[in-house]
Design a protein around this motif. Structure first.
Motif, mmCIF file in Angstrom:
data_model
loop_
_atom_site.group_PDB
_atom_site.id
_atom_site.type_symbol
_atom_site.label_atom_id
_atom_site.label_comp_id
_atom_site.label_asym_id
_atom_site.label_seq_id
_atom_site.Cartn_x
_atom_site.Cartn_y
_atom_site.Cartn_z
ATOM 1 N N GLY A 10 0.760 -1.076 -0.034
ATOM 2 C CA GLY A 10 0.022 0.045 -0.046
ATOM 3 C C GLY A 10 0.849 1.337 0.033
ATOM 4 O O GLY A 10 2.108 1.173 0.022
ATOM 5 N N SER A 11 0.272 2.361 -0.046
ATOM 6 C CA SER A 11 0.965 3.690 -0.138
ATOM 7 C C SER A 11 0.242 4.744 0.598
ATOM 8 O O SER A 11 -1.121 4.363 0.793
ATOM 9 N N LYS A 12 0.688 6.059 1.032
ATOM 10 C CA LYS A 12 -0.097 7.031 1.528
ATOM 11 C C LYS A 12 -1.093 7.567 0.536
ATOM 12 O O LYS A 12 -2.338 7.997 1.183
ATOM 13 N N THR A 13 -0.991 7.222 -0.876
ATOM 14 C CA THR A 13 -1.986 7.900 -1.411
ATOM 15 C C THR A 13 -3.182 6.603 -1.856
ATOM 16 O O THR A 13 -4.208 7.060 -2.609
ATOM 17 N N GLY A 14 -2.815 5.508 -1.479
ATOM 18 C CA GLY A 14 -3.761 4.457 -1.718
ATOM 19 C C GLY A 14 -3.628 3.645 -2.972
ATOM 20 O O GLY A 14 -4.115 2.542 -3.211
ATOM 21 N N GLY A 38 -5.139 -15.178 -0.586
ATOM 22 C CA GLY A 38 -6.428 -14.614 -0.716
ATOM 23 C C GLY A 38 -6.557 -13.030 -0.504
ATOM 24 O O GLY A 38 -5.475 -12.417 -0.074
ATOM 25 N N VAL A 39 -7.622 -12.296 -0.990
ATOM 26 C CA VAL A 39 -7.621 -11.151 -1.091
ATOM 27 C C VAL A 39 -8.689 -10.703 0.429
ATOM 28 O O VAL A 39 -9.947 -11.149 -0.068
ATOM 29 N N CYS A 40 -8.504 -10.093 1.323
ATOM 30 C CA CYS A 40 -9.175 -9.970 2.386
ATOM 31 C C CYS A 40 -9.772 -8.495 2.553
ATOM 32 O O CYS A 40 -8.977 -7.752 2.375
ATOM 33 N N GLY A 41 -10.637 -8.329 3.288
ATOM 34 C CA GLY A 41 -11.221 -7.038 3.479
ATOM 35 C C GLY A 41 -10.275 -6.072 4.284
ATOM 36 O O GLY A 41 -10.162 -4.930 4.209
ATOM 37 N N THR A 42 -9.345 -6.874 4.989
ATOM 38 C CA THR A 42 -8.714 -6.143 6.089
ATOM 39 C C THR A 42 -7.384 -5.506 5.318
ATOM 40 O O THR A 42 -6.942 -4.596 5.654
ATOM 41 N N ASP A 43 -7.001 -6.182 4.177
ATOM 42 C CA ASP A 43 -6.085 -5.883 3.043
ATOM 43 C C ASP A 43 -6.346 -4.368 2.599
ATOM 44 O O ASP A 43 -5.444 -3.380 2.653
ATOM 45 N N GLU A 44 -7.891 -3.988 2.417
ATOM 46 C CA GLU A 44 -8.378 -2.843 1.915
ATOM 47 C C GLU A 44 -8.064 -1.737 3.016
ATOM 48 O O GLU A 44 -7.878 -0.560 2.852
ATOM 49 N N HIS A 45 -8.359 -2.180 4.223
ATOM 50 C CA HIS A 45 -7.918 -1.081 5.374
ATOM 51 C C HIS A 45 -6.485 -0.795 5.378
ATOM 52 O O HIS A 45 -6.553 0.275 6.015
ATOM 53 N N TYR A 46 -5.561 -1.551 5.036
ATOM 54 C CA TYR A 46 -4.306 -1.231 5.012
ATOM 55 C C TYR A 46 -3.652 -0.503 3.776
ATOM 56 O O TYR A 46 -2.536 -0.357 3.295
ATOM 57 N N ARG A 47 -4.691 -0.401 2.769
ATOM 58 C CA ARG A 47 -4.214 0.088 1.500
ATOM 59 C C ARG A 47 -3.526 1.620 1.613
ATOM 60 O O ARG A 47 -2.599 1.695 0.824
ATOM 61 N N HIS A 48 -3.637 2.188 2.556
ATOM 62 C CA HIS A 48 -2.946 3.543 2.776
ATOM 63 C C HIS A 48 -1.835 3.465 3.660
ATOM 64 O O HIS A 48 -1.369 4.349 3.884
ATOM 65 N N ALA A 49 -1.349 2.379 3.897
ATOM 66 C CA ALA A 49 -0.292 2.011 4.661
ATOM 67 C C ALA A 49 0.985 1.678 3.860
ATOM 68 O O ALA A 49 0.712 0.717 3.029
ATOM 69 N N GLU A 50 2.326 2.109 3.990
ATOM 70 C CA GLU A 50 3.403 1.525 3.272
ATOM 71 C C GLU A 50 4.015 0.121 3.842
ATOM 72 O O GLU A 50 4.914 0.089 4.624
ATOM 73 N N MET A 51 3.299 -0.754 3.367
ATOM 74 C CA MET A 51 3.387 -2.082 3.970
ATOM 75 C C MET A 51 3.239 -3.091 3.074
ATOM 76 O O MET A 51 2.428 -2.701 2.223
ATOM 77 N N GLY A 52 3.615 -4.322 3.205
ATOM 78 C CA GLY A 52 3.349 -5.401 2.248
ATOM 79 C C GLY A 52 2.165 -5.812 2.441
ATOM 80 O O GLY A 52 1.681 -6.101 3.586
ATOM 81 N N LEU A 53 1.171 -5.932 1.481
ATOM 82 C CA LEU A 53 -0.192 -6.608 1.575
ATOM 83 C C LEU A 53 -0.367 -7.960 1.626
ATOM 84 O O LEU A 53 0.613 -8.666 0.840
ATOM 85 N N GLN A 116 7.343 -7.090 4.049
ATOM 86 C CA GLN A 116 6.987 -8.289 3.474
ATOM 87 C C GLN A 116 5.459 -8.442 3.408
ATOM 88 O O GLN A 116 5.010 -7.953 4.282
ATOM 89 N N GLY A 117 4.907 -9.335 2.465
ATOM 90 C CA GLY A 117 3.640 -9.553 2.601
ATOM 91 C C GLY A 117 3.318 -10.735 1.562
ATOM 92 O O GLY A 117 3.977 -11.115 0.824
ATOM 93 N N CYS A 118 1.790 -11.437 1.832
ATOM 94 C CA CYS A 118 1.885 -12.445 0.853
ATOM 95 C C CYS A 118 1.253 -12.225 -0.290
ATOM 96 O O CYS A 118 0.958 -13.155 -1.338
ATOM 97 N N PHE A 119 1.129 -10.646 -0.701
ATOM 98 C CA PHE A 119 0.802 -10.313 -1.911
ATOM 99 C C PHE A 119 2.311 -10.126 -2.572
ATOM 100 O O PHE A 119 2.757 -9.058 -2.747
#
Length: 334
Positions: A10-14, A38-53, A116-119
């Protein structure tokens, strides 16, 4: 040796951005080459965070840390599932009593390992949190079980419910459609509530015993008392509609990640003895039971597949955001 990996963050801009990284396994970690996530709703919650989804990963162990063989039976070549948690301490009260998902010292998606992340193509993951995937579950179906499946399995399996109980399930979505299948195969009566009749046939196909459309209703007539109620919708329902059909001492499980308050008066709880239980995911042993049960009973999430590319991640997350996913998205490595 370790692993060089690509990960989608994710990123600050989404916006979804592609990043590179490297990990060597710590003594209690394994390197996993990701094949599906899998793509989970919680991944969407972190879309604006600079972290692996991504936290519903499935892949093959390609390397093990120096202590892995002495503390676990995981080996190179094992197909494993990765979920919300990254590491459990193993020594706090929760861990020692089999409730690792309440570990006081856990690290997890959103709180640690932002590189890191599973995406992505690979991760280094602690063996305290991973699970072997049974041979009878194809990898594309295993990912959503690691978070969504565990989230609905926990209430049904770990809180004293049993075959014959009437379990209300609000919503036929990413969580609800799996809850229906698990409840039905356990031998419970799965009573499904949805705003309209549009998903009635699918709910019945998943194993629902009854289906009730709630839109515009002020009272739910003709519904026998429920022993439990799972709230799986993206927004909290008006519980005043459901309290009259709850059995004395029934359990309510709010499973939606929502900041909204549940509207319940103390009097309603006192008069009915209803218990509201915060439940998220499940302990390690319970997840292993869930995977074995899903394999034996042919329980499969209903999925849509997308490529594990930047464009694929963007498309999958947009479809989830629009409420059009039916019912879990799965990213597939090239």
């Amino acid at each position: 040796m370790g692993i060089d990996f690509t990960v989608f963050k994710g990123s600050k801009t989404g916006d979804i951005v592609e990043s590179k990284g490297h990990r060597d396994p710590a003594p209690s970690e394994v390197i996993v080459k990701i094949s599906h996530c899998g793509v989970c709703g919680t991944d969407e919650h972190y879309r604006h965070a600079e972290m692996g989804l991504g936290h519903e990963g499935v892949g093959i162990i390609t390397e093990v840390g120096s202590a892995v063989h002495s503390i676990s039976d995981f080996r190179v070549g094992d197909r494993v599932g990765l979920g919300w948690f990254h590491k459990f301490c193993g020594h706090c009260k929760a861990c020692l009593t089999g409730r690792q998902h309440h570990c006081a010292n856990s690290t997890s998606f959103g709180t640690a390992d932002h590189d890191q992340g599973c995406f992505g193509t690979g991760v280094a993951w602690d063996v305290s949190t991973i699970a072997k995937i049974p041979d009878d579950i194809p990898s594309e179906f295993a990912g959503p079980l690691m978070c969504g499946g565990a989230t609905v399995w926990g209430p049904l399996h770990d809180y004293g419910l049993r075959a014959g109980d009437r379990v209300g399930i609000i919503g036929v979505g990413g969580l609800g459609h799996m809850a229906i299948q698990f409840a039905a195969k356990i031998g419970m009566e799965a009573v499904v509530f949805s705003r309209t009749d549009s998903k009635k046939q699918q709910a019945l196909d998943f194993g629902a015993t009854e289906f009730v459309a709630t839109g515009g209703k002020e009272k739910l007539d003709g519904v026998a008392p429920l022993d439990a109620l799972l709230i799986t919708t993206s927004a909290n329902p008006d519980l005043s509609l459901f309290l009259p059909i709850m059995a004395k001492g029934a359990k309510v499980f709010p499973l939606t990640i929502s900041p909204e308050s549940l509207q319940l008066s103390p009097l309603a709880l006192i008069m009915s003895g209803i218990v509201v239980i915060g439940s998220g995911l499940a302990p390690v042993a319970s997840i292993n039971n869930m995977l074995a049960f899903a394999a034996k009973n042919d329980i499969r999430p209903h999925i849509e597949k997308f490529p594990m590319t930047q464009a694929g991640v963007v498309e999958a997350m947009q479809k989830l955001r629009d409420g059009k996913m039916r019912y879990r998205g799965v990213l597939v490595a090239p």
